[in-house]
Scaffold this motif. Structure first.
Motif, PDB file in Angstrom:
ATOM      1  N   GLN A  74       0.708  -1.212   0.456  1.00 27.84           N
ATOM      2  CA  GLN A  74       0.327   0.119   0.010  1.00 27.84           C
ATOM      3  C   GLN A  74       0.364   1.138  -0.382  1.00 27.84           C
ATOM      4  O   GLN A  74       2.095   1.769   0.319  1.00 27.84           O
ATOM      5  N   ALA A  75       0.090   1.984  -0.678  1.00 26.98           N
ATOM      6  CA  ALA A  75       1.110   3.188  -0.990  1.00 26.98           C
ATOM      7  C   ALA A  75       2.549   3.740  -1.369  1.00 26.98           C
ATOM      8  O   ALA A  75       3.278   4.000  -1.418  1.00 26.98           O
ATOM      9  N   SER A  76       3.106   1.803  -2.201  1.00 26.19           N
ATOM     10  CA  SER A  76       4.531   2.092  -2.467  1.00 26.19           C
ATOM     11  C   SER A  76       3.988   0.840  -3.434  1.00 26.19           C
ATOM     12  O   SER A  76       3.304  -0.071  -3.547  1.00 26.19           O
ATOM     13  N   THR A  77       5.365   0.873  -4.693  1.00 28.27           N
ATOM     14  CA  THR A  77       5.905   0.160  -5.201  1.00 28.27           C
ATOM     15  C   THR A  77       6.581  -0.657  -4.880  1.00 28.27           C
ATOM     16  O   THR A  77       7.739  -0.046  -3.868  1.00 28.27           O
ATOM     17  N   VAL A  78       6.705  -2.104  -4.899  1.00 28.84           N
ATOM     18  CA  VAL A  78       8.396  -2.960  -3.920  1.00 28.84           C
ATOM     19  C   VAL A  78       9.264  -2.531  -5.321  1.00 28.84           C
ATOM     20  O   VAL A  78       9.136  -2.131  -6.413  1.00 28.84           O
ATOM     21  N   VAL A  79      10.137  -2.740  -4.439  1.00 21.97           N
ATOM     22  CA  VAL A  79      11.637  -3.213  -5.298  1.00 21.97           C
ATOM     23  C   VAL A  79      11.804  -3.980  -5.671  1.00 21.97           C
ATOM     24  O   VAL A  79      11.718  -5.488  -5.143  1.00 21.97           O
ATOM     25  N   HIS A 124       3.956 -11.380 -14.556  1.00 21.23           N
ATOM     26  CA  HIS A 124       4.273 -12.629 -15.073  1.00 21.23           C
ATOM     27  C   HIS A 124       2.881 -13.096 -13.963  1.00 21.23           C
ATOM     28  O   HIS A 124       1.607 -13.247 -14.050  1.00 21.23           O
ATOM     29  N   THR A 125       3.111 -12.628 -12.288  1.00 15.77           N
ATOM     30  CA  THR A 125       2.860 -13.657 -11.323  1.00 15.77           C
ATOM     31  C   THR A 125       1.716 -12.361 -10.946  1.00 15.77           C
ATOM     32  O   THR A 125       0.737 -12.530 -10.387  1.00 15.77           O
ATOM     33  N   LEU A 126       1.420 -11.409 -11.163  1.00 19.51           N
ATOM     34  CA  LEU A 126       0.388  -9.948 -11.534  1.00 19.51           C
ATOM     35  C   LEU A 126      -0.489 -10.302 -12.003  1.00 19.51           C
ATOM     36  O   LEU A 126      -1.736 -10.225 -11.191  1.00 19.51           O
ATOM     37  N   ARG A 127       0.030 -10.492 -13.409  1.00 20.89           N
ATOM     38  CA  ARG A 127      -1.459 -10.867 -14.634  1.00 20.89           C
ATOM     39  C   ARG A 127      -1.972 -12.007 -13.748  1.00 20.89           C
ATOM     40  O   ARG A 127      -3.097 -12.025 -13.630  1.00 20.89           O
ATOM     41  N   ALA A 128      -1.496 -12.992 -13.975  1.00 21.28           N
ATOM     42  CA  ALA A 128      -1.869 -14.302 -13.202  1.00 21.28           C
ATOM     43  C   ALA A 128      -3.115 -14.181 -11.870  1.00 21.28           C
ATOM     44  O   ALA A 128      -4.431 -14.983 -11.632  1.00 21.28           O
ATOM     45  N   LEU A 129      -2.656 -12.945 -10.656  1.00 18.08           N
ATOM     46  CA  LEU A 129      -3.920 -12.860  -9.858  1.00 18.08           C
ATOM     47  C   LEU A 129      -4.702 -12.229 -10.291  1.00 18.08           C
ATOM     48  O   LEU A 129      -6.223 -11.916 -10.137  1.00 18.08           O
ATOM     49  N   LEU A 130      -5.342 -11.289 -11.579  1.00 15.31           N
ATOM     50  CA  LEU A 130      -6.608 -11.406 -11.850  1.00 15.31           C
ATOM     51  C   LEU A 130      -7.588 -12.410 -12.059  1.00 15.31           C
ATOM     52  O   LEU A 130      -8.414 -11.928 -12.558  1.00 15.31           O
ATOM     53  N   ASP A 131      -7.157 -13.328 -11.972  1.00 17.44           N
ATOM     54  CA  ASP A 131      -7.879 -14.835 -12.970  1.00 17.44           C
ATOM     55  C   ASP A 131      -8.397 -14.798 -11.615  1.00 17.44           C
ATOM     56  O   ASP A 131      -9.091 -16.179 -11.266  1.00 17.44           O
ATOM     57  N   GLU A 132      -8.028 -14.132 -10.035  1.00 15.29           N
ATOM     58  CA  GLU A 132      -7.993 -14.963  -8.957  1.00 15.29           C
ATOM     59  C   GLU A 132      -9.303 -14.077  -8.610  1.00 15.29           C
ATOM     60  O   GLU A 132      -9.886 -13.383  -8.525  1.00 15.29           O
ATOM     61  N   ASP A 133     -10.447 -14.643  -7.748  1.00 17.58           N
ATOM     62  CA  ASP A 133     -11.161 -14.754  -7.295  1.00 17.58           C
ATOM     63  C   ASP A 133     -11.214 -14.099  -5.867  1.00 17.58           C
ATOM     64  O   ASP A 133     -10.966 -14.791  -4.405  1.00 17.58           O
ATOM     65  N   ILE A 134     -11.118 -12.694  -5.915  1.00 17.06           N
ATOM     66  CA  ILE A 134     -10.413 -11.801  -4.569  1.00 17.06           C
ATOM     67  C   ILE A 134     -11.135 -10.646  -4.425  1.00 17.06           C
ATOM     68  O   ILE A 134     -11.688  -9.553  -5.711  1.00 17.06           O
ATOM     69  N   GLU A 135     -11.982 -10.297  -3.033  1.00 15.84           N
ATOM     70  CA  GLU A 135     -12.145  -9.152  -2.938  1.00 15.84           C
ATOM     71  C   GLU A 135     -11.181  -8.127  -1.564  1.00 15.84           C
ATOM     72  O   GLU A 135     -11.606  -7.095  -1.601  1.00 15.84           O
ATOM     73  N   TRP A 136     -10.705  -8.468  -1.248  1.00 14.16           N
ATOM     74  CA  TRP A 136      -9.909  -7.355  -0.128  1.00 14.16           C
ATOM     75  C   TRP A 136      -7.914  -8.605  -0.554  1.00 14.16           C
ATOM     76  O   TRP A 136      -7.849  -9.428  -0.607  1.00 14.16           O
ATOM     77  N   LEU A 137      -7.324  -7.313  -0.381  1.00 11.63           N
ATOM     78  CA  LEU A 137      -5.884  -7.632   0.040  1.00 11.63           C
ATOM     79  C   LEU A 137      -5.174  -7.043   1.413  1.00 11.63           C
ATOM     80  O   LEU A 137      -5.339  -6.215   1.419  1.00 11.63           O
ATOM     81  N   ALA A 138      -4.666  -8.412   1.627  1.00 13.88           N
ATOM     82  CA  ALA A 138      -3.927  -7.811   3.245  1.00 13.88           C
ATOM     83  C   ALA A 138      -2.191  -7.959   3.048  1.00 13.88           C
ATOM     84  O   ALA A 138      -1.814  -8.678   2.406  1.00 13.88           O
ATOM     85  N   PRO A 139      -1.846  -7.225   3.080  1.00 10.61           N
ATOM     86  CA  PRO A 139      -0.738  -6.434   2.383  1.00 10.61           C
ATOM     87  C   PRO A 139       0.788  -6.715   3.318  1.00 10.61           C
ATOM     88  O   PRO A 139       0.154  -6.348   4.366  1.00 10.61           O
ATOM     89  N   GLY A 140       2.012  -7.299   3.596  1.00  8.47           N
ATOM     90  CA  GLY A 140       2.931  -7.066   4.049  1.00  8.47           C
ATOM     91  C   GLY A 140       3.043  -5.395   5.288  1.00  8.47           C
ATOM     92  O   GLY A 140       3.836  -5.224   6.266  1.00  8.47           O
ATOM     93  N   HIS A 141       2.446  -4.652   3.960  1.00 10.51           N
ATOM     94  CA  HIS A 141       2.319  -2.893   4.678  1.00 10.51           C
ATOM     95  C   HIS A 141       1.701  -2.056   5.098  1.00 10.51           C
ATOM     96  O   HIS A 141       1.205  -2.002   3.363  1.00 10.51           O
ATOM     97  N   GLY A 142       0.661  -1.713   5.924  1.00 12.23           N
ATOM     98  CA  GLY A 142      -0.411  -0.739   5.540  1.00 12.23           C
ATOM     99  C   GLY A 142      -1.730  -1.021   6.103  1.00 12.23           C
ATOM    100  O   GLY A 142      -1.604  -2.866   6.352  1.00 12.23           O
ATOM    101  N   PHE A 143      -2.859  -0.871   5.297  1.00 11.38           N
ATOM    102  CA  PHE A 143      -4.241  -1.287   5.695  1.00 11.38           C
ATOM    103  C   PHE A 143      -4.527  -2.385   4.979  1.00 11.38           C
ATOM    104  O   PHE A 143      -3.848  -2.234   3.305  1.00 11.38           O
ATOM    105  N   LEU A 144      -5.837  -3.147   5.384  1.00 13.07           N
ATOM    106  CA  LEU A 144      -6.615  -3.409   4.426  1.00 13.07           C
ATOM    107  C   LEU A 144      -6.614  -2.671   3.318  1.00 13.07           C
ATOM    108  O   LEU A 144      -7.283  -1.695   3.064  1.00 13.07           O
TER     109      LEU A 144
END
Length: 561
Positions: free
Chosen positions: A440-445, A458-478
């Motif tokens: 959240q609020a930043s791009t990863v290195v 490639h793996t980002l595009r693969a996530l577009l095929d998943e049924d996801i409603e929320w992201l729980a990031p390693g840094h930041g809010f839902l």
């Protein structure tokens, strides 16, 4: 002490539908720049008393009777602009009526021409209209007027937060003050008046009580240098999104949190009735219950790279009350103690998303305390990895981990930020624990050789095929709207790649150090050493795509090699 924006909360407000209201932001051009009319509310014993506001008020049920008195848009046209099935014109009528009652400016025509200085003669109508002793229809009939709703442009849409005793669904319009007319507050509802440049009004917020929507509107209007520019924007093709603040708690006490703030989506999930119990800040060591099966504890390691700190998630519950730790975090005694204290039951599993030093080292002390099974993957390249991480079980893409009945984590191997990076999808809640794959609020290195830009995309595009409603990031809010978030990261990376290609075309052959200030001329110079890692990743992807070559440390477009 509460913020001036927040009245004492009324927990029954969720059962009360908001009242329709309209606000008219009147502007004029002046030698010092665009000015806005602000009025001071009289003391009424509520939290709006003494606030400096724009003219406006609630839509009266009688306002719909005067649709036939309007010039310009009919109800169908105005309703389309306001995204309503009908009744849109009533908001514009309300805005014109309230503006005349409160400050004497009248958006009306007589004989096809806008009323000018003659508006002063009509001032005796203001009090009877406000008191309901005379109607707007009588006013227009006796004075030969039509309402110039076409002088108004729809600007924004605000909904009062849940938790307020009085809630309003307000449409904001903008209009240029009619030539020849002079504003004058009514002395009853409004006891003061200023024409101010938006920046000057905001700068005087210590002496002018400005509510959240007023401040936000002033800030938005301050971007325009003339009334013509403002009106062109407001009338242009655009989508007006609902702005629905939420009341949150934190170091500034209770205050409204706007939709653009990082905490907003999470607050709506964990405090849906607006009790003001959700926080707009991430506090290290504090456990936050995100759902019956998910608890977050943030490590006390905030930095420019980790944001507010690394999130550790406890996932589990159910009849057995067993829990998994997702991302144990850094090996800090106070963090380990906070995670152990937050766990409602025994910790049986420890899952690492990857082995960077802010994510996995606490697996060692947590295992010592809990004897839990440690799971994850080892990085292909050990440089700058957590050497203490020793998984009892290596996880594979697609595995499902049954934590408890109704609590299933599916393993997604998502290399890019790191070769061993894993995300975990809580299938029943459609929540993805992203580690550093999405922040959240930043791009990863992306740091080669273990980081790989091609694999990341490639793996980002693969996530577009998943049924996801929320992201729980390693840094930041839902984070809500995961598809939008993932697409934004992809677009950002591709935009940067295009910029790298353009810089290569203009400056190549060149070393990475020579390319860096041109390819990342939009970042803080202090962050250039970090940006250099991602630039190397972009160049590596271009090379693997056959679009760039490295000739003894000199990078060049392949077509020019």
């Amino acid at each position: 002490m509460t913020s001036p924006d927040v009245a004492p909360l009324d927990h029954s407000s969720a059962d009360k539908p908001p009242r329709a209201a309209a606000t008219l932001v009147v502007v004029r051009d002046a030698p010092g720049g665009l000015q806005v009319l602000l009025l001071c509310r009289a003391e009424r014993g509520d939290h709006n008393s003494g606030a400096w506001v724009f003219p406006g008020g609630t839509v009266d049920k009688t306002d719909a009777q005067w649709r036939g008195l309007c010039d310009g848009d009919d109800d169908a046209a105005m309703s389309r602009k306001l995204a309503l099935p009908s009744g849109g014109l009533d908001y514009a009528i309300t805005a014109i009526r309230e503006c005349f009652e409160e400050c004497g400016l009248l958006f009306a025509r007589r004989g096809g021409a806008l009323v000018g200085a003659d508006a002063a003669r009509l001032a005796p109508w203001r009090a009877p209209l406000n008191a309901g002793e005379r109607s707007l229809g009588e006013f227009c009939a006796e004075e030969g007027l039509t309402l110039a709703v076409d002088e108004l442009a729809y600007f924004s849409h605000w909904l009062t937060p849940l938790g307020r005793a009085k809630r309003y669904d307000t449409r904001f319009f903008v209009a240029v003050a009619p030539a020849g007319q002079t504003a004058q507050h009514d002395g009853t509802e409004m006891v003061g008046m200023h024409w101010l440049r938006p920046a000057d009004a905001l700068a005087r917020s210590d002496s002018l009580k400005l509510m959240g929507p007023t401040r936000a509107t002033l800030s938005a209007i301050g971007a325009f240098d003339s009334s013509a520019a403002l009106m062109a924007y407001a009338r242009g093709p655009r989508t007006v999104s609902l702005i629905n603040p939420r009341i949150g708690a934190g170091s500034q006490s209770l205050r409204p949190v706007m939709p653009h703030e990082h905490a907003w989506a999470e607050m709506g999930r964990i405090d849906p009735l607006g009790h003001g119990t959700a926080s707009y800040e991430i506090v290290p060591g504090r456990s936050v219950k995100l759902s019956p099966h998910v608890i977050r504890v943030t490590a006390p390691n905030p930095s420019v790279m980790t944001g507010p700190g690394t999130n550790t998630y406890l996932v589990g519950g159910g009849p057995s009350n067993e829990w998994a730790v997702v991302d144990p975090g850094p090996d800090l005694p106070e963090h380990v103690e906070a995670v152990l204290h937050a766990a409602p039951g025994p910790i049986r599993w420890i899952l690492a998303t990857h082995t960077h030093h802010d994510h996995s080292p606490a697996s060692v002390p947590l295992k010592q305390h809990t004897h839990a099974t440690v799971m994850g993957r080892l990085a292909v390249h050990p440089h700058k990895q957590d050497g203490s991480f020793a998984p009892d079980r290596v996880l594979e893409h697609g595995e499902r981990l049954a934590i408890a009945p109704g609590v299933t984590l599916r393993v997604l191997h998502t290399p890019g930020h790191a070769s061993n990076h894993l995300c975990y999808l809580l299938e029943e809640e459609k929540t993805l624990f992203t580690g550093d794959h999405i922040m959240q609020a930043s791009t990863v290195v992306i740091n080669p050789p273990d980081g790989d830009m091609a694999a990341y995309l490639h793996t980002l595009r693969a996530l577009l095929d998943e049924d996801i409603e929320w992201l729980a990031p390693g840094h930041g809010f839902l984070m809500a709207q995961p598809r939008k978030a993932v697409q934004a990261v992809i677009e950002h990376r591709l935009k940067r790649e295009a910029k790298v290609v353009a810089v290569l075309r203009e400056h190549g052959p060149a070393t990475l150090e020579q390319l860096l200030p041109h390819a990342y001329d939009d970042v803080d110079p202090r962050m250039l050493p970090v940006a250099a890692r991602s630039l190397l990743a972009h160049l590596g992807k271009l090379r693997s795509d056959g679009r760039a070559d490295d000739r003894a440390g000199q990078w060049v477009l392949a077509a020019e090699a």
